[in-house]
Scaffold this active site. Structure first.
Site, PDB file in Angstrom:
ATOM      1  N   LYS A  98       0.642  -1.470  -0.104  1.00 15.91           N
ATOM      2  CA  LYS A  98       0.345   0.498   0.175  1.00 15.91           C
ATOM      3  C   LYS A  98       0.642   1.615   0.270  1.00 15.91           C
ATOM      4  O   LYS A  98       0.395   2.361   0.993  1.00 15.91           O
ATOM      5  CB  LYS A  98      -0.989  -0.267   0.978  1.00 15.91           C
ATOM      6  CG  LYS A  98      -2.070  -0.930   0.673  1.00 15.91           C
ATOM      7  CD  LYS A  98      -3.469  -0.714   1.799  1.00 15.91           C
ATOM      8  CE  LYS A  98      -4.441  -1.983   1.768  1.00 15.91           C
ATOM      9  NZ  LYS A  98      -3.596  -3.044   2.678  1.00 15.91           N
TER      10      LYS A  98
HETATM   11  O1  LIG Z   1      -5.412  -4.000   0.003  1.00 14.35           O
HETATM   12  C1  LIG Z   1      -5.389  -5.007   0.614  1.00 14.35           C
HETATM   13  O2  LIG Z   1      -5.417  -6.158   0.147  1.00 14.35           O
HETATM   14  C2  LIG Z   1      -6.609  -4.865   1.776  1.00 14.35           C
HETATM   15  C3  LIG Z   1      -7.676  -3.444   1.299  1.00 14.35           C
HETATM   16  C4  LIG Z   1      -8.905  -3.276   2.541  1.00 14.35           C
HETATM   17  O3  LIG Z   1      -9.219  -2.562   1.297  1.00 14.35           O
HETATM   18  N1  LIG Z   1      -9.026  -3.771   2.886  1.00 14.35           N
HETATM   19  C5  LIG Z   1      -8.214  -4.623   3.460  1.00 14.35           C
HETATM   20  O4  LIG Z   1      -8.221  -5.679   4.267  1.00 14.35           O
HETATM   21  N2  LIG Z   1      -6.923  -5.430   2.919  1.00 14.35           N
HETATM   22  C6  LIG Z   1      -6.430  -6.273   3.645  1.00 14.35           C
HETATM   23  O5  LIG Z   1      -6.580  -7.626   3.166  1.00 14.35           O
HETATM   24  C7  LIG Z   1      -6.358  -8.382   3.997  1.00 14.35           C
HETATM   25  C8  LIG Z   1      -7.635  -8.727   5.074  1.00 14.35           C
HETATM   26  O6  LIG Z   1      -7.279  -9.175   6.267  1.00 14.35           O
HETATM   27  P1  LIG Z   1      -8.152 -10.514   6.991  1.00 14.35           P
HETATM   28  O7  LIG Z   1      -9.070 -10.282   7.054  1.00 14.35           O
HETATM   29  O8  LIG Z   1      -7.197 -11.361   7.561  1.00 14.35           O
HETATM   30  O9  LIG Z   1      -8.966 -11.529   5.567  1.00 14.35           O
HETATM   31  C9  LIG Z   1      -5.033  -7.423   5.043  1.00 14.35           C
HETATM   32  O10 LIG Z   1      -4.017  -7.540   4.721  1.00 14.35           O
HETATM   33  C10 LIG Z   1      -5.543  -5.935   5.097  1.00 14.35           C
HETATM   34  O11 LIG Z   1      -4.255  -5.820   4.520  1.00 14.35           O
END
Ligand SMILES: O=C(O)c1cc(=O)[nH]c(=O)n1[C@@H]1O[C@H](COP(=O)(O)O)[C@@H](O)[C@H]1O
Length: 279
Positions: A98
């Site tokens: 990011k």
């Molecule tokens: O860019 C991303 O991956 C991301 C964008 C977003 O809007 N929301 C988001 O949760 N993420 C990433 O996606 C992952 C979500 O993790 P879980 O909630 O454990 O599935 C994390 O690594 C966040 O940093």
């Protein structure tokens, strides 16, 4: 010689392996739940297990850089090895970093993640456009040269994102739509799919935006953040076929057994395929 563009490589991987992206997020709590210490040896073991379990079967693995950076240079070394091994096993690696900065500094981020001779070269990287879409130009240009992809935050999965992303730009569009329209322009004419993706949370209910960017749509939020595969058609509408649902804790919590991780990924892939096909 130029490489095959990321969009084409991703489309093929999605069609053959299914569209699931599994996030590698070594939270301290997950290391503990796996019976590992929250130290570099625990990080190394956790990461190796996930790569071994999934890199030969899921389309995309998405290491979250912060969880490696917190261990300093030794954590970055684990990350480098994971990227190399995951790519060697056939997964596309999306580095979740990011990054977002003024253009001249973005050039250094582009050199880090998107230039082929870099130790952290990845198939794609996540970036933030909220310093202005044009600030991303060095990353977009580097990605074209190396056949890599860039995933640009549009409508993030967290509830706090709306105050920025739904705000109205000078010409009346939402900021998110402005960014999505820039992405569509980057991807124009690319077949089968452009290499500039948008990040749009699966948690949004209805994206309320035009997502026809001719590029992949990374959809985090399934599992720990409360969304399910069945939510995808409602959020993404006609663009659901370009969605790459991304799940971290929802899969990682099923470790440390390799079989547990594989079963979780397989179950999610089946559920996503059924939801996308409208079954
Ligand atoms: O860019 C991303 O991956 C991301 C964008 C977003 O809007 N929301 C988001 O949760 N993420 C990433 O996606 C992952 C979500 O993790 P879980 O909630 O454990 O599935 C994390 O690594 C966040 O940093």
């Amino acid at each position: 010689m130029s490489s095959e563009p990321f969009g084409a490589r991703l489309r093929r991987a999605m069609d053959t392996r299914g569209p699931l992206c599994v996030g590698i997020d070594p939270h301290a709590s997950l290391l503990t739940a796996w019976g590992l210490n929250d130290d570099i040896a625990g990080l190394e073991r956790f990461t190796r297990t996930v790569v071994e379990a999934l890199a030969d079967r899921v389309a995309v693995l998405k290491p979250q850089s912060a969880f490696f950076e917190r261990f300093g240079s030794r954590g970055i070394a684990v990350l480098e090895k994971a990227v190399e091994e995951a790519r060697a096993a056939g997964a596309l690696v999306l580095m979740d970093a990011k990054r977002g900065d003024i253009g001249s500094t973005m050039g250094a981020y582009a050199a880090t993640y998107l230039e082929k001779d870099s130790p952290l070269f990845s198939d794609a990287v996540t970036v933030s456009p909220y310093l202005g879409f044009g600030s991303l130009r060095p990353a977009l240009d580097a990605a074209v040269l190396s056949g890599a992809g860039v995933f640009v935050l549009a409508l993030t999965s967290n509830p706090e994102g709306a105050e920025v992303q739904r705000a109205t730009a000078a010409d009346g569009r939402s900021l998110a739509q402005l960014m999505l329209d820039h992405m569509a322009a980057e991807n124009e004419g690319m077949t089968p799919l452009g290499s500039v993706g948008a990040v749009v949370g699966a948690t949004l209910g209805d994206a309320g935006a035009n997502l026809a960017i001719n590029g992949p749509l990374l959809a985090p939020g399934i599992g720990a953040q409360g969304a399910t595969p069945a939510d995808l058609p409602g959020v993404f509408g006609a663009s659901v076929g370009n969605v790459v649902p991304s799940v971290s804790r929802g899969v990682l919590s099923q470790g440390p057994a390799v079989a547990g991780l594989r079963e979780a990924a397989e179950r999610l892939t089946d559920e996503i395929r059924a939801a996308v096909a409208g079954r």
